[in-house]
Design a protein around this motif. Structure first.
Motif, PDB file in Angstrom:
ATOM      1  N   GLY A   1      -8.944   6.959  -6.429  1.00 36.55           N
ATOM      2  CA  GLY A   1      -7.957   6.192  -7.169  1.00 36.55           C
ATOM      3  C   GLY A   1      -6.724   5.824  -6.361  1.00 36.55           C
ATOM      4  O   GLY A   1      -5.833   5.137  -6.863  1.00 36.55           O
ATOM      5  N   LEU A   2      -6.646   6.273  -5.118  1.00 35.69           N
ATOM      6  CA  LEU A   2      -5.517   5.921  -4.270  1.00 35.69           C
ATOM      7  C   LEU A   2      -5.600   4.453  -3.862  1.00 35.69           C
ATOM      8  O   LEU A   2      -6.678   3.859  -3.871  1.00 35.69           O
ATOM      9  CB  LEU A   2      -5.511   6.797  -3.011  1.00 35.69           C
TER      10      LEU A   2
ATOM     11  N   MET B   1       2.501  -2.183   3.773  1.00 37.45           N
ATOM     12  CA  MET B   1       3.049  -2.075   5.125  1.00 37.45           C
ATOM     13  C   MET B   1       3.814  -3.343   5.487  1.00 37.45           C
ATOM     14  O   MET B   1       4.949  -3.288   6.001  1.00 37.45           O
ATOM     15  CB  MET B   1       1.889  -1.853   6.098  1.00 37.45           C
ATOM     16  N   GLU B   2       3.230  -4.496   5.239  1.00 39.51           N
ATOM     17  CA  GLU B   2       3.901  -5.754   5.545  1.00 39.51           C
ATOM     18  C   GLU B   2       5.179  -5.907   4.726  1.00 39.51           C
ATOM     19  O   GLU B   2       6.194  -6.419   5.218  1.00 39.51           O
ATOM     20  CB  GLU B   2       2.952  -6.931   5.266  1.00 39.51           C
ATOM     21  N   ARG B   3       5.132  -5.476   3.469  1.00 46.43           N
ATOM     22  CA  ARG B   3       6.323  -5.587   2.624  1.00 46.43           C
ATOM     23  C   ARG B   3       7.464  -4.724   3.158  1.00 46.43           C
ATOM     24  O   ARG B   3       8.614  -5.175   3.235  1.00 46.43           O
ATOM     25  CB  ARG B   3       5.979  -5.163   1.194  1.00 46.43           C
TER      26      ARG B   3
ATOM     27  N   PHE C   1       4.272   6.468  -0.086  1.00 52.57           N
ATOM     28  CA  PHE C   1       3.102   5.646  -0.409  1.00 52.57           C
ATOM     29  C   PHE C   1       1.911   6.250   0.326  1.00 52.57           C
ATOM     30  O   PHE C   1       1.944   6.397   1.546  1.00 52.57           O
ATOM     31  CB  PHE C   1       3.314   4.194   0.029  1.00 52.57           C
ATOM     32  N   VAL C   2       0.873   6.616  -0.431  1.00 53.45           N
ATOM     33  CA  VAL C   2      -0.308   7.263   0.143  1.00 53.45           C
ATOM     34  C   VAL C   2      -1.519   6.407  -0.163  1.00 53.45           C
ATOM     35  O   VAL C   2      -1.698   5.939  -1.291  1.00 53.45           O
ATOM     36  CB  VAL C   2      -0.503   8.684  -0.418  1.00 53.45           C
TER      37      VAL C   2
ATOM     38  N   PHE D   1      -6.741   8.932   5.855  1.00 49.58           N
ATOM     39  CA  PHE D   1      -5.669   8.567   4.940  1.00 49.58           C
ATOM     40  C   PHE D   1      -4.488   8.013   5.739  1.00 49.58           C
ATOM     41  O   PHE D   1      -4.348   8.272   6.934  1.00 49.58           O
ATOM     42  CB  PHE D   1      -5.205   9.779   4.125  1.00 49.58           C
ATOM     43  N   MET D   2      -3.645   7.249   5.033  1.00 53.70           N
ATOM     44  CA  MET D   2      -2.403   6.754   5.605  1.00 53.70           C
ATOM     45  C   MET D   2      -1.285   7.024   4.605  1.00 53.70           C
ATOM     46  O   MET D   2      -1.496   6.971   3.389  1.00 53.70           O
ATOM     47  CB  MET D   2      -2.482   5.253   5.897  1.00 53.70           C
ATOM     48  N   ALA D   3      -0.088   7.295   5.126  1.00 52.76           N
ATOM     49  CA  ALA D   3       1.063   7.532   4.262  1.00 52.76           C
ATOM     50  C   ALA D   3       2.291   6.877   4.874  1.00 52.76           C
ATOM     51  O   ALA D   3       2.432   6.802   6.098  1.00 52.76           O
ATOM     52  CB  ALA D   3       1.292   9.026   4.069  1.00 52.76           C
ATOM     53  N   LEU D   4       3.163   6.389   4.011  1.00 48.23           N
ATOM     54  CA  LEU D   4       4.441   5.803   4.416  1.00 48.23           C
ATOM     55  C   LEU D   4       5.562   6.531   3.695  1.00 48.23           C
ATOM     56  O   LEU D   4       5.430   6.846   2.496  1.00 48.23           O
ATOM     57  CB  LEU D   4       4.495   4.308   4.046  1.00 48.23           C
ATOM     58  N   THR D   5       6.644   6.800   4.398  1.00 46.11           N
ATOM     59  CA  THR D   5       7.794   7.429   3.755  1.00 46.11           C
ATOM     60  C   THR D   5       9.061   7.045   4.500  1.00 46.11           C
ATOM     61  O   THR D   5       9.055   6.956   5.739  1.00 46.11           O
ATOM     62  CB  THR D   5       7.640   8.965   3.709  1.00 46.11           C
ATOM     63  N   PRO D   6      10.156   6.780   3.797  1.00 48.21           N
ATOM     64  CA  PRO D   6      11.421   6.499   4.481  1.00 48.21           C
ATOM     65  C   PRO D   6      11.998   7.777   5.096  1.00 48.21           C
ATOM     66  O   PRO D   6      11.987   8.841   4.458  1.00 48.21           O
ATOM     67  CB  PRO D   6      12.311   5.963   3.357  1.00 48.21           C
TER      68      PRO D   6
END
Length: 788
Positions: A365-366, A376-378, A430-431, A439-444
């Motif tokens: 469901g991710l 990522m582009e955003r 964001f995961v 997996f990939m994750a984004l975090t400030p």
């Protein structure tokens, strides 16, 4: 005044009133039947046309002769039976012709039919008057006759034209009124055109009471005919209506979609599917206004699909798709609209699911790769120089879980890991799952320390054990971190850098988390570039084969050539085989490359004038392929090279990995007539069981012993042992890497069979021309023979 005085003074007003009633009723029936003729399809049109012709003709005839019964000219009246009957036939045929003409699709067809009707009334009247005789002289006024004709034609054209217009209410009686005027105006104007002067009786005519009785019987019969036509038309219309409704009901009831028939905003018929959507019984739909169930947008559909809403009995607004088709009844009674209503709830839910699956991973469901790249582009576009971290995550020991517990538990573990990462995420995280255990994750973040803390939080969540099959199942994680904008200025580059750091973390023993470092990850980048270059070189035929001579020490003559693969770069330099061959084996490219080498070497050898042997190295990956014997056989057939001229070289390590399977393949190759040599002997296991398992045609002594020959007694001893072993097993030994005369003399003294090396000649693209060193070797061999 003449017409008026004729009507008042010369006619019985009671009978005249009766004629008017018959005329009015007949005109109403005729106008109604004419509408049926115009609206009906071809199959029903003839039935309505017949009834209309009979009703119209009977109305004209009956009106005329009832009015004639009311006529009192003051003399004895007689009627000719034949002409009286002919007048009825003229009226019926003329009315049928008028209706047929008026029902055509031409713009002026109704007017033409009306003119024909007027002429028919006139023809019937004057034929009927021709049957009228009396003991008198009859004088006709041409002016009045012409006036009667004009009145009949004008009013007839107006009446038929009025039927063409769709009207309702009192306006529907305009056409019958005009028909009455056409009939009445012609009759009484025509009667006013007649002047009677008494004369002697006419012999042979029916006179007096007999004539009146016969005429009364005729009028009664025709009157009943009109009544019969009215009853027949009503029965036919009722049957047609029932048939039409039955077909409509069968049509809509057999549909899986909701269907209804509507006329003037009221539901006439509805099927069970539509009633089910509304939540009421089918019988409760009939007679209800359509706007009670469908909104304005759905009701306004006209020949196209529209989306609207249906309001169920409980107030629920159901999204529906509506298609409408206008139609007319078979009996021409009017038009109606057929609504097809399809419930869109299931389709919309499926569309939402498809959209969800297009942007989310179906297992966890991710968000999936598409959603991750968009996010990522955003973030890159909106970062404004603000820092954020990209985490590339690959699970450790996940394959072991699949192997031990099965893929079902592996899937549960992935779901568990995804849930744990989503539970522990903070604002702005964001995961996404890209596939498999990746997996990939984004975090400030604000610093490298902040990024490390976020990575440790993710790793701790991933390592949370899961209970499965009465055991705690757990996996680790290798995490690569790349920071925006420090490590890249493009989204794709940042993703690539995070991957590089993750692969380094996966290979490291001391840590599971690595930051991207350009210097340390450059080797991985070079490796990827080299892999891509191999693919391009294979596709664009950029490989070359160089050939190195092999010669016999006893004769000094060349015995064969070894094919050596070379990869030439655009600048003219070559990449050493020890750099790209291991990479080709890891990536699986060695199979197509090895096939190319084998085919190219056989093609080259087949073109040589001197039938020397060609030696080709086989990779362990090639040797493990069960299809290798078939491939070799096919290449020998295609190139025309004799099998005994082909020598395949394998390493001992390749045999040790899968001894039984490899031995089976080698025996198949031997059956083809191909010779097999053991390459690099002395550097691997050097197991005597390997020599015992398979009868090799040659042993190739590794070049490393030659380079250490002059300074190492151990190397000399090993060389003597290998040569003695080969002699004992009756297997020829070839020494590689011979570069000096000292090495050559030592090998000759020890009884080596063949040699290969730079002393004889360097590898070249044309091995047959490499003859200088071979000549020197031939002289040395001759001198050694004389000394002996």
């Amino acid at each position: 005044m003449r017409v008026f005085s004729c009507l008042v003074e010369d006619h019985n007003l009671y009978l005249t009133a009766l004629a008017a009633v018959i005329c009015v009723l007949g005109a109403v029936i005729m106008a109604r039947l004419y509408r049926k003729v115009r609206a009906s399809r071809r199959r029903m049109r003839w039935s309505w046309l017949f009834l209309g012709a009979v009703a119209g003709g009977a109305t004209i005839w009956c009106t005329h002769f009832v009015a004639m019964m009311a006529y009192r000219p003051g003399v004895e009246i007689t009627y000719a039976p034949f002409l009286t009957g002919i007048s009825l036939l003229v009226a019926i045929v003329g009315c049928g012709l008028a209706m047929a003409m008026g029902s055509q699709r031409h713009r002026l067809s109704p007017e033409a039919g009306g003119v024909t009707f007027g002429l028919t009334v006139a023809a019937m009247h004057y034929v009927g008057m021709a049957a009228f005789t009396a003991d008198a002289l009859v004088i006709w006024s041409p002016v009045y006759v012409a006036a009667s004709l004009i009145a009949a034609v004008v009013f007839g054209a107006l009446a038929f034209a009025q039927v063409r217009n769709t009207v309702s209410g009192l306006k529907t009686y305009i056409a019958p009124g005009l028909l009455v005027l056409a009939i009445v105006s012609l009759h009484f104007t025509g009667m006013g055109a007649m002047t009677i002067l008494p004369l002697a009786p006419v012999e042979g005519a029916v006179t007096g009471d007999v004539a009146s009785a016969l005429l009364a019987v005729g009028v009664a019969v025709v009157g009943f005919l009109i009544l019969g036509v009215a009853i027949a038309s009503h029965a036919l219309e009722d049957q047609t209506s029932r048939d039409s409704n039955s077909r409509l009901y069968q049509l809509i009831e057999g549909s899986v979609d909701g269907m209804l028939v509507e006329s003037e905003g009221v539901i006439l018929i509805g099927n069970a599917a539509f009633a089910g959507l509304c939540g009421v019984p089918v019988d409760d739909l009939v007679g209800q206004p359509l706007e009670r169930w469908l909104d304005e947008e759905a009701r306004s559909a006209d020949g196209m699909l529209v989306q609207g809403a249906l309001t169920a009995s409980d107030g629920e607004a159901i999204p529906v798709e509506v298609a409408v088709r206008a139609a007319r009844r078979d009996d021409g009674a009017g038009h109606y609209r057929i609504f097809a209503v399809r419930d869109l709830r299931a389709r919309l839910a499926q569309e939402r699911r498809i959209v969800h699956l297009a942007r989310n991973d179906s297992l966890t469901g991710l968000p999936n790769r598409v959603s991750f790249l968009e996010e990522m582009e955003r973030r890159v576009a909106q970062s404004g120089g603000q820092q954020f971290a990209l985490f590339a995550i690959d699970l450790n020991r996940f394959k072991e879980v699949n192997d031990v517990y099965g893929h079902g538990v592996g899937d549960r573990l992935l779901i568990h890991v995804a849930d744990r990462m989503m539970t522990t995420r903070t604002e702005g995280d964001f995961v996404a799952r890209l596939g498999g255990d990746e997996f990939m994750a984004l975090t400030p973040v604000t610093s490298r320390l902040h990024a490390m803390e976020a990575a440790e939080r993710l790793r701790s969540a991933i390592m949370e054990p899961m209970q499965a099959d009465h055991a705690d199942v757990q996996c680790g994680a290798a995490i690569g971190i790349a920071l925006w904008p420090d490590d890249a200025r493009e989204a794709s580059v940042l993703i690539n850098n995070a991957d590089l750091a993750m692969y380094r973390a996966k290979a490291a023993l001391a840590t599971d988390v690595c930051f991207y470092e350009e210097a340390m990850d450059e080797a991985v980048r070079d490796r990827r570039r080299l892999t891509q270059g191999l693919r391009e070189a294979l596709d664009n035929d950029r490989f070359e084969l160089h050939y190195q001579v092999q010669a016999s020490l006893s004769t000094g003559k060349a015995t064969g050539f070894e094919a050596l693969l070379r990869w030439k770069q655009p600048d003219g330099s070559y990449i050493p085989p020890d750099q790209f061959i291991p990479l080709a084996e890891e990536t699986g490219l060695i199979l197509p490359i090895g096939e190319w080498v084998l085919r190219a070497a056989c093609v080259e050898a087949a073109s040589w004038a001197v039938p020397h042997r060609i030696a080709v190295n086989l990779s362990p990956v090639q040797l493990s392929h069960i299809d290798l014997p078939r491939l070799v056989h096919q290449i020998l057939i295609e190139t025309g090279l004799k099998p005994e001229r082909l020598e395949l070289e394998i390493t001992e390590t390749a045999m040790i990995a899968e001894m039984e399977r490899t031995t089976h393949i080698l025996r198949q190759l031997k059956l083809l007539g191909v010779s097999v040599a053991m390459d690099d002997f002395g550097t691997g296991y050097s197991s005597l069981s390997t020599l015992r398992a398979f009868p090799f045609d040659k042993i190739k002594l590794d070049r490393s012993f030659m380079s250490e020959l002059e300074g190492s007694q151990q190397s000399k001893a090993i060389i003597r042992a290998v040569l003695a072993l080969g002699e004992s097993l009756d297997i020829p030994v070839l020494a590689e890497g011979v570069e000096t005369r000292t090495q050559l003399e030592f090998l000759r003294a020890q009884g080596c069979d063949e040699v290969q090396g730079y002393l004889l000649g360097r590898p070249s693209r044309d091995g047959q021309n490499n003859t200088d060193a071979q000549a020197d070797l031939t002289v040395d061999a001759a001198e050694a023979s004389q000394a002996a």
